[in-house]
Design a protein around this motif. Structure first.
Motif, PDB file in Angstrom:
ATOM      1  N   SER A  41       0.866  -1.251  -0.030  1.00 22.14           N
ATOM      2  CA  SER A  41       0.036  -0.088  -0.033  1.00 22.14           C
ATOM      3  C   SER A  41       0.966   1.202   0.029  1.00 22.14           C
ATOM      4  CB  SER A  41      -0.750   0.056   1.271  1.00 22.14           C
ATOM      5  OG  SER A  41      -0.150  -0.128   2.485  1.00 22.14           O
ATOM      6  N   VAL A  42       1.837   1.300   0.454  1.00 23.04           N
ATOM      7  CA  VAL A  42       2.909   2.217   0.678  1.00 23.04           C
ATOM      8  C   VAL A  42       3.646   2.519  -0.775  1.00 23.04           C
ATOM      9  CG1 VAL A  42       4.918   3.247   1.624  1.00 23.04           C
ATOM     10  CG2 VAL A  42       3.017   1.987   3.003  1.00 23.04           C
ATOM     11  N   GLY A  43       4.247   1.375  -1.496  1.00 16.38           N
ATOM     12  CA  GLY A  43       5.115   1.620  -2.512  1.00 16.38           C
ATOM     13  C   GLY A  43       4.424   1.247  -3.681  1.00 16.38           C
ATOM     14  N   GLY A  44       3.354   1.077  -3.851  1.00 16.11           N
ATOM     15  CA  GLY A  44       2.781   0.889  -4.878  1.00 16.11           C
ATOM     16  C   GLY A  44       2.872  -0.596  -5.424  1.00 16.11           C
ATOM     17  N   SER A  45       2.560  -1.031  -6.557  1.00 15.67           N
ATOM     18  CA  SER A  45       2.786  -2.254  -6.878  1.00 15.67           C
ATOM     19  C   SER A  45       4.383  -3.089  -6.889  1.00 15.67           C
ATOM     20  CB  SER A  45       2.366  -2.482  -8.593  1.00 15.67           C
ATOM     21  OG  SER A  45       1.129  -2.203  -8.728  1.00 15.67           O
ATOM     22  N   SER A  46       4.294  -4.193  -6.387  1.00 13.05           N
ATOM     23  CA  SER A  46       5.552  -4.814  -6.286  1.00 13.05           C
ATOM     24  C   SER A  46       6.015  -5.330  -7.629  1.00 13.05           C
ATOM     25  CB  SER A  46       5.532  -5.785  -5.292  1.00 13.05           C
ATOM     26  OG  SER A  46       4.455  -7.004  -5.816  1.00 13.05           O
ATOM     27  N   VAL A  47       7.276  -5.654  -7.673  1.00 12.80           N
ATOM     28  CA  VAL A  47       7.917  -6.395  -8.715  1.00 12.80           C
ATOM     29  C   VAL A  47       7.089  -7.629  -9.146  1.00 12.80           C
ATOM     30  CG1 VAL A  47       9.821  -7.286 -10.011  1.00 12.80           C
ATOM     31  CG2 VAL A  47       9.950  -5.141  -8.587  1.00 12.80           C
ATOM     32  N   ALA A  48       6.801  -8.384  -8.210  1.00 14.39           N
ATOM     33  CA  ALA A  48       6.102  -9.637  -8.723  1.00 14.39           C
ATOM     34  C   ALA A  48       4.721  -9.344  -9.300  1.00 14.39           C
ATOM     35  CB  ALA A  48       5.867 -10.432  -7.435  1.00 14.39           C
ATOM     36  N   GLU A  49       4.060  -8.221  -8.712  1.00 10.26           N
ATOM     37  CA  GLU A  49       2.595  -7.865  -9.448  1.00 10.26           C
ATOM     38  C   GLU A  49       2.683  -7.632 -10.859  1.00 10.26           C
ATOM     39  OE1 GLU A  49      -0.216  -8.288  -8.257  1.00 10.26           O
ATOM     40  OE2 GLU A  49       0.385  -9.212  -6.185  1.00 10.26           O
ATOM     41  N   ARG A  50       3.610  -6.783 -10.775  1.00  6.81           N
ATOM     42  CA  ARG A  50       4.019  -6.043 -12.327  1.00  6.81           C
ATOM     43  C   ARG A  50       4.126  -7.197 -13.297  1.00  6.81           C
ATOM     44  NH1 ARG A  50       7.830  -1.164 -11.204  1.00  6.81           N
ATOM     45  NH2 ARG A  50       8.562  -2.732  -9.839  1.00  6.81           N
ATOM     46  N   ASN A  51       5.221  -8.133 -12.854  1.00  9.06           N
ATOM     47  CA  ASN A  51       5.516  -9.261 -13.681  1.00  9.06           C
ATOM     48  C   ASN A  51       4.386 -10.133 -13.915  1.00  9.06           C
ATOM     49  OD1 ASN A  51       8.167  -8.772 -14.188  1.00  9.06           O
ATOM     50  ND2 ASN A  51       8.823  -9.572 -12.558  1.00  9.06           N
ATOM     51  N   LEU A  52       3.719 -10.366 -12.906  1.00 10.52           N
ATOM     52  CA  LEU A  52       2.282 -11.179 -13.029  1.00 10.52           C
ATOM     53  C   LEU A  52       1.232 -10.516 -13.919  1.00 10.52           C
ATOM     54  CD1 LEU A  52       0.524 -13.693 -11.875  1.00 10.52           C
ATOM     55  CD2 LEU A  52      -0.006 -12.271 -10.161  1.00 10.52           C
ATOM     56  N   ASP A  53       1.272  -9.268 -13.897  1.00 15.44           N
ATOM     57  CA  ASP A  53       0.419  -8.587 -15.053  1.00 15.44           C
ATOM     58  C   ASP A  53       0.854  -9.040 -16.283  1.00 15.44           C
ATOM     59  OD1 ASP A  53      -1.122  -7.298 -12.879  1.00 15.44           O
ATOM     60  OD2 ASP A  53      -0.076  -5.531 -12.804  1.00 15.44           O
ATOM     61  N   ARG A  54       2.312  -8.525 -16.630  1.00 15.93           N
ATOM     62  CA  ARG A  54       2.801  -8.711 -17.939  1.00 15.93           C
ATOM     63  C   ARG A  54       2.238 -10.357 -18.214  1.00 15.93           C
ATOM     64  NH1 ARG A  54       8.025  -5.827 -15.690  1.00 15.93           N
ATOM     65  NH2 ARG A  54       7.383  -3.773 -16.042  1.00 15.93           N
ATOM     66  N   ILE A  55       2.683 -10.979 -17.473  1.00 14.82           N
ATOM     67  CA  ILE A  55       2.582 -12.586 -18.033  1.00 14.82           C
ATOM     68  C   ILE A  55       1.177 -12.858 -18.516  1.00 14.82           C
ATOM     69  CG2 ILE A  55       2.786 -14.954 -17.191  1.00 14.82           C
ATOM     70  CD1 ILE A  55       5.345 -14.024 -15.446  1.00 14.82           C
ATOM     71  N   THR A  56       0.192 -12.288 -17.604  1.00 17.94           N
ATOM     72  CA  THR A  56      -1.165 -12.316 -17.585  1.00 17.94           C
ATOM     73  C   THR A  56      -1.384 -11.961 -19.136  1.00 17.94           C
ATOM     74  OG1 THR A  56      -1.554 -12.439 -15.240  1.00 17.94           O
ATOM     75  CG2 THR A  56      -3.588 -12.214 -16.843  1.00 17.94           C
ATOM     76  N   VAL A  57      -1.011 -10.833 -19.533  1.00 21.03           N
ATOM     77  CA  VAL A  57      -1.433 -10.059 -20.718  1.00 21.03           C
ATOM     78  C   VAL A  57      -1.017 -10.962 -21.841  1.00 21.03           C
ATOM     79  CG1 VAL A  57      -0.943  -8.186 -22.346  1.00 21.03           C
ATOM     80  CG2 VAL A  57      -1.743  -7.618 -19.859  1.00 21.03           C
ATOM     81  N   VAL A  58       0.288 -11.415 -21.760  1.00 21.95           N
ATOM     82  CA  VAL A  58       1.021 -12.182 -22.846  1.00 21.95           C
ATOM     83  C   VAL A  58       0.117 -13.431 -23.197  1.00 21.95           C
ATOM     84  CG1 VAL A  58       3.046 -13.649 -23.426  1.00 21.95           C
ATOM     85  CG2 VAL A  58       3.143 -11.190 -22.510  1.00 21.95           C
ATOM     86  N   VAL A  59      -0.143 -14.371 -21.811  1.00 21.26           N
ATOM     87  CA  VAL A  59      -1.124 -15.527 -21.983  1.00 21.26           C
ATOM     88  C   VAL A  59      -2.346 -15.201 -22.607  1.00 21.26           C
ATOM     89  CG1 VAL A  59      -1.961 -17.361 -20.638  1.00 21.26           C
ATOM     90  CG2 VAL A  59       0.313 -16.666 -20.273  1.00 21.26           C
ATOM     91  N   ALA A  60      -2.960 -13.928 -22.106  1.00 15.98           N
ATOM     92  CA  ALA A  60      -4.340 -13.645 -22.745  1.00 15.98           C
ATOM     93  C   ALA A  60      -4.294 -13.331 -24.068  1.00 15.98           C
ATOM     94  CB  ALA A  60      -4.781 -12.552 -21.963  1.00 15.98           C
ATOM     95  N   LEU A  61      -3.142 -12.781 -24.851  1.00 19.12           N
ATOM     96  CA  LEU A  61      -3.033 -12.454 -26.172  1.00 19.12           C
ATOM     97  C   LEU A  61      -2.816 -13.773 -26.710  1.00 19.12           C
ATOM     98  CD1 LEU A  61      -0.742  -9.211 -26.243  1.00 19.12           C
ATOM     99  CD2 LEU A  61      -3.238  -9.592 -26.679  1.00 19.12           C
ATOM    100  N   VAL A  62      -1.923 -14.802 -26.341  1.00 20.62           N
ATOM    101  CA  VAL A  62      -1.750 -16.082 -26.981  1.00 20.62           C
ATOM    102  C   VAL A  62      -3.036 -16.806 -26.928  1.00 20.62           C
ATOM    103  CG1 VAL A  62      -0.415 -18.108 -26.867  1.00 20.62           C
ATOM    104  CG2 VAL A  62       0.655 -16.177 -26.567  1.00 20.62           C
ATOM    105  N   TRP A  63      -3.955 -16.852 -26.001  1.00 22.23           N
ATOM    106  CA  TRP A  63      -5.087 -17.527 -26.027  1.00 22.23           C
ATOM    107  C   TRP A  63      -6.136 -16.887 -26.958  1.00 22.23           C
ATOM    108  CZ3 TRP A  63      -9.879 -15.313 -24.336  1.00 22.23           C
ATOM    109  CH2 TRP A  63     -10.930 -16.328 -24.219  1.00 22.23           C
ATOM    110  N   PHE A  64      -6.013 -15.622 -27.188  1.00 25.71           N
ATOM    111  CA  PHE A  64      -6.975 -15.219 -28.171  1.00 25.71           C
ATOM    112  C   PHE A  64      -6.510 -15.304 -29.348  1.00 25.71           C
ATOM    113  CE2 PHE A  64      -8.237 -11.627 -30.968  1.00 25.71           C
ATOM    114  CZ  PHE A  64      -9.671 -11.219 -30.811  1.00 25.71           C
ATOM    115  N   ALA A  65      -5.226 -15.188 -29.870  1.00 28.25           N
ATOM    116  CA  ALA A  65      -4.757 -15.717 -31.222  1.00 28.25           C
ATOM    117  C   ALA A  65      -5.066 -17.077 -31.456  1.00 28.25           C
ATOM    118  CB  ALA A  65      -3.366 -15.370 -31.165  1.00 28.25           C
TER     119      ALA A  65
END
Length: 75
Positions: A41-65
């Motif tokens: 809550s103090v420092g914003g998103s952690s590195v793990a959360e940002r990486n999880l976001d990126r991985i989720t977007v990539v998997v979602a794009l592959v899923w859609f394709a």
């Protein structure tokens, strides 16, 4: 070929579901699982959360394709 894309669709659907469930909700999430709940809550998103976001977007794009390719192959 259609069988291969169908199997890939099942795998990516399962993986996408797991990744979405790992995201932080109203309380908890991946950062709380590793003890970083107070700091998130103090420092914003952690590195793990940002990486999880990126991985989720990539998997979602592959899923859609994969769905688009299956639709074209079955046409």
């Amino acid at each position: 070929m259609v069988v291969g894309f169908s199997i890939a669709l099942v795998v990516f659907s399962f993986l996408l579901g797991l990744l979405v469930l790992m995201h932080k909700g109203k309380g908890g999430g991946l950062s709380d699982m590793f003890g970083g709940g107070m700091q998130s809550s103090v420092g914003g998103s952690s590195v793990a959360e940002r990486n999880l976001d990126r991985i989720t977007v990539v998997v979602a794009l592959v899923w859609f394709a994969n769905i688009v390719v299956l639709g074209l192959l079955m046409k």
